[in-house]
Design a protein around this motif. Structure first.
Motif, mmCIF file in Angstrom:
data_model
loop_
_atom_site.group_PDB
_atom_site.id
_atom_site.type_symbol
_atom_site.label_atom_id
_atom_site.label_comp_id
_atom_site.label_asym_id
_atom_site.label_seq_id
_atom_site.Cartn_x
_atom_site.Cartn_y
_atom_site.Cartn_z
ATOM 1 N N UNK A 1 0.902 -1.196 0.019
ATOM 2 C CA UNK A 1 0.064 -0.011 0.022
ATOM 3 C C UNK A 1 0.629 1.172 0.018
ATOM 4 N N UNK B 1 1.479 1.809 -3.494
ATOM 5 C CA UNK B 1 0.380 2.105 -4.218
ATOM 6 C C UNK B 1 0.257 3.645 -4.153
ATOM 7 N N UNK B 2 0.340 4.322 -2.957
ATOM 8 C CA UNK B 2 0.178 5.457 -2.680
ATOM 9 C C UNK B 2 1.342 6.376 -3.718
ATOM 10 N N UNK B 3 2.432 5.793 -3.898
ATOM 11 C CA UNK B 3 3.249 6.532 -5.001
ATOM 12 C C UNK B 3 3.160 5.982 -6.374
#
Lengths: 297, 333
Positions: free
Chosen positions: A176, A179-181
């Motif tokens: 995650x 995923x944020x980046x």
């Protein structure tokens, strides 16, 4: 109160220098047991197995009981290779965090970690027969559920509880943080290094709710059972403090003070409050939603 | 047997739909928290379950009973009695997650076939072989976290049959290792058989949009043009370092139709369709498509291609009307 203090495995990804410095300090902290190793993500490599073993030797020489923790989510053959090396290290006790580890450790003493689902005395019995000498209760287990279970337990295994830190709530194959980046997991650029305490996830009205720690999801709030110590004798033998980037030594000292009578749990908890990086929670212990903070009258 | 089609049955009409439209097996649960879909109004009492077993067996199909939550000490007897009832009604296998319950079942009913539930969180062959050696587990359902290459490694190193999820709502977390729901509501799949329980859900129309809350935690807010889905905790929109997005997972369905030839080649025993909480019409449509696809791949795997009509039909049934290969496909991670 006769309960031991443990320092859990570091759940975050820290630089090599930070890790070396941290464990140098741990040698002098009032913790009896230190769990070492990478339990979250196999891509993290500032410390490799040899480095962990080296720190293990150092802490054992300083009088700590050292336990090597295994990765919770084992996916690849290479994960299994690391797992086999830890389980067969021949010197230090091992905390099993999945049933594959239990299989490899069966027949010799081990610790059944928090990621083994032990909810009843029949499962605990199976772990005892396999060789477990201590078990870490599931984070969502309440005091009542633990008391019910131990009332029927005949093996007298040590019980350990996650007593301080952001709660490890879930594991996924997905990262995650990557995923944020908008990065693929295989090319995550090790962005976890920039979040030594996880990335706080807030609701759309700004309420801190969860924390993203790579493939692990944690609570945003800090689980803190320091004020609950008087409800634990007879149920809990070991209190686990989960390392955080700041104040972990102070947290250990305050738990220690409450255990040896230098302060009451309430006094120690008041001193701890300003050191918390986020709001406190203790709901699980009271059989409530985990995020709640129950204030006893 | 390879690529058995295992379909969900939340009630008797759904069970009959699945059987009538080509399921090799159906799986079901009792009306309590002994299974991980303990939703109000769903599942089987003993009489309905018996009727379901009769119906399936009359057509030479199998019934699997999910007892895949973790019994707690105070209520252990409920789970033990559920195993007894399963034996009495002659289900073809029970699907278990708790080692204590596996021991009870294997010692009390040595002939009973045991499957390891996805809730057992076994993601590697060492773990699966542990359950096989100690309790005689004959099949394991893998959590939706492994790539196909990793699945193949598992298959090669265990005598246990492997069942994979093929279609339906996608758990992004390792099943059995997620307590997000109890963190927010006090009830998790492990102990209560529910995730994001309906009784904790609140919908509210506000000036900012339609809001969904779970035990008062804001999970999402929808604009007038947006379609609102069931507020499962991990499928909400949240803010992480100043960006608001589906931080954990979009509302989407797993759909692995295109992977069937590979699954067949590596010796996957069964494909599971998620959705005991869905309608009999869903079960009918999804079963039809998957029956056709499995028959096609078994006839001629080399020339197998996903029929556009199958995908169109499944997308109509899919959560969020979109689908993904999930963890089987590496970039998803």
């Amino acid at each position: 109160m006769i309960m031991k203090l443990s320092l859990g495995p570091i759940l975050y990804y820290w630089t090599r220098e930070t890790l070396l410095d941290f464990y140098d300090q741990v040698a002098s902290w009032p913790v009896d047991i230190v769990y070492l190793g990478e339990t979250v993500c196999s891509r993290r490599h500032t410390f490799r197995t040899d480095n962990w073993l080296h720190v293990a030797e150092m802490l054992a020489a300083a009088g700590k009981e050292v336990v090597l923790s295994t990765q919770a989510l084992i996916e690849s053959e290479s994960d299994l290779k690391t797992l086999r090396r830890l389980c067969g290290n021949g010197k230090f006790s091992v905390e099993a965090n999945d049933m594959g580890a239990v299989r490899l450790l069966s027949g010799s003493p081990f610790v059944a970690g928090p990621h083994i689902n032990t909810y009843n005395p029949y499962t605990l019995e199976i772990l005892a027969e396999a060789g477990a000498t201590r078990w870490v209760i599931p984070v969502e287990m309440s005091r009542q559920m633990l008391a019910d279970l131990l009332e029927q337990d005949t093996h007298g295994m040590e019980s350990e509880i996650f007593a301080y830190g952001r709660l490890p709530l879930a594991f996924s194959a997905r990262c995650f943080t990557a995923r944020r980046y908008n990065l693929p997991k295989d090319d995550c650029q090790f962005r976890c290094l920039e979040a030594p305490y996880g990335l706080t996830l807030k609701t759309r009205e700004g309420q801190p709710f969860l924390a993203l720690n790579g493939t692990q999801t944690q609570s945003a709030s800090v689980y803190n059972l320091l004020a609950e110590l008087e409800s634990m004798p007879g149920l809990v033998n070991v209190l686990r403090i989960s390392p955080q980037p700041q104040h972990t030594g102070d947290v250990a000292a305050l738990f220690h003070a409450a255990l040896n009578g230098a302060a009451t749990p309430a006094q120690a908890a008041r001193e701890l409050a300003p050191l918390l990086p986020e709001a406190a929670c203790n709901g699980y212990w009271h059989g409530r939603p985990g995020l709640e903070q129950v204030v006893m009258p | 047997m390879s690529l058995e089609l295992v379909c969900p049955a939340g009630n008797l009409p759904a069970l009959k739909m699945a059987i009538d439209h080509g399921a090799d097996c159906v799986y079901m649960g009792f009306r309590d928290n002994t299974n991980a879909r303990a939703f109000p109004g769903l599942n089987f009492d003993f009489a309905a379950a018996q009727e379901g077993v009769r119906y399936a067996h009359a057509k030479s199909r199998k019934v699997l009973l999910a007892l895949n939550t973790f019994p707690q000490t105070a209520t252990w007897l409920r789970w033990q009695q559920a195993v007894d009832q399963a034996a009495e009604m002659g289900v073809d296998a029970i699907i278990l997650a708790d080692p204590g319950l596996m021991r009870y079942a294997s010692r009390t009913y040595p002939g009973m076939r045991l499957h390891l539930s996805v809730q057992g969180s076994a993601t590697n062959y060492e773990a699966i072989n542990y359950y096989h050696e100690h309790f005689g587990i004959q099949r394991a359902v893998l959590p939706r976290v492994l790539s196909l290459a990793q699945v193949e490694q598992v298959v090669k190193n265990t005598p246990v049959e492997i069942e994979l999820f093929g279609f339906g709502g996608l758990c992004v977390m390792v099943e059995g290792r997620c307590v997000l729901s109890s963190y927010a509501t006090g009830e998790s799949p492990n102990t209560a058989g529910v995730c994001s329980p309906a009784k904790a859900v609140r919908w509210e129309q506000t000036p900012k949009g339609l809001e969904s809350r779970l035990n008062n935690v804001l999970l999402d807010r929808y604009g007038a043009e947006e379609k609102a889905g069931y507020p499962t905790l991990c499928k909400g929109r949240f803010e992480v370092s100043d960006e608001t997005y589906y931080a954990i997972e979009e509302p989407t369905s797993l759909n692995t139709l295109e992977l069937l030839p590979e699954m067949l080649n590596m010796g996957i025993a069964a494909v599971k369709i998620e959705g005991r909480q869905r309608s009999p019409a869903y079960v009918e449509q999804v079963t039809k498509v998957w029956r056709a696809a499995i028959d096609t791949v078994k006839r001629d795997a080399e020339n197998y291609a996903v029929h556009p009509a199958w995908t169109a039909q499944l997308d109509k049934m899919a959560e969020g009307q979109q689908h993904t290969l999930g963890a089987y496909h590496r970039p998803w991670k």
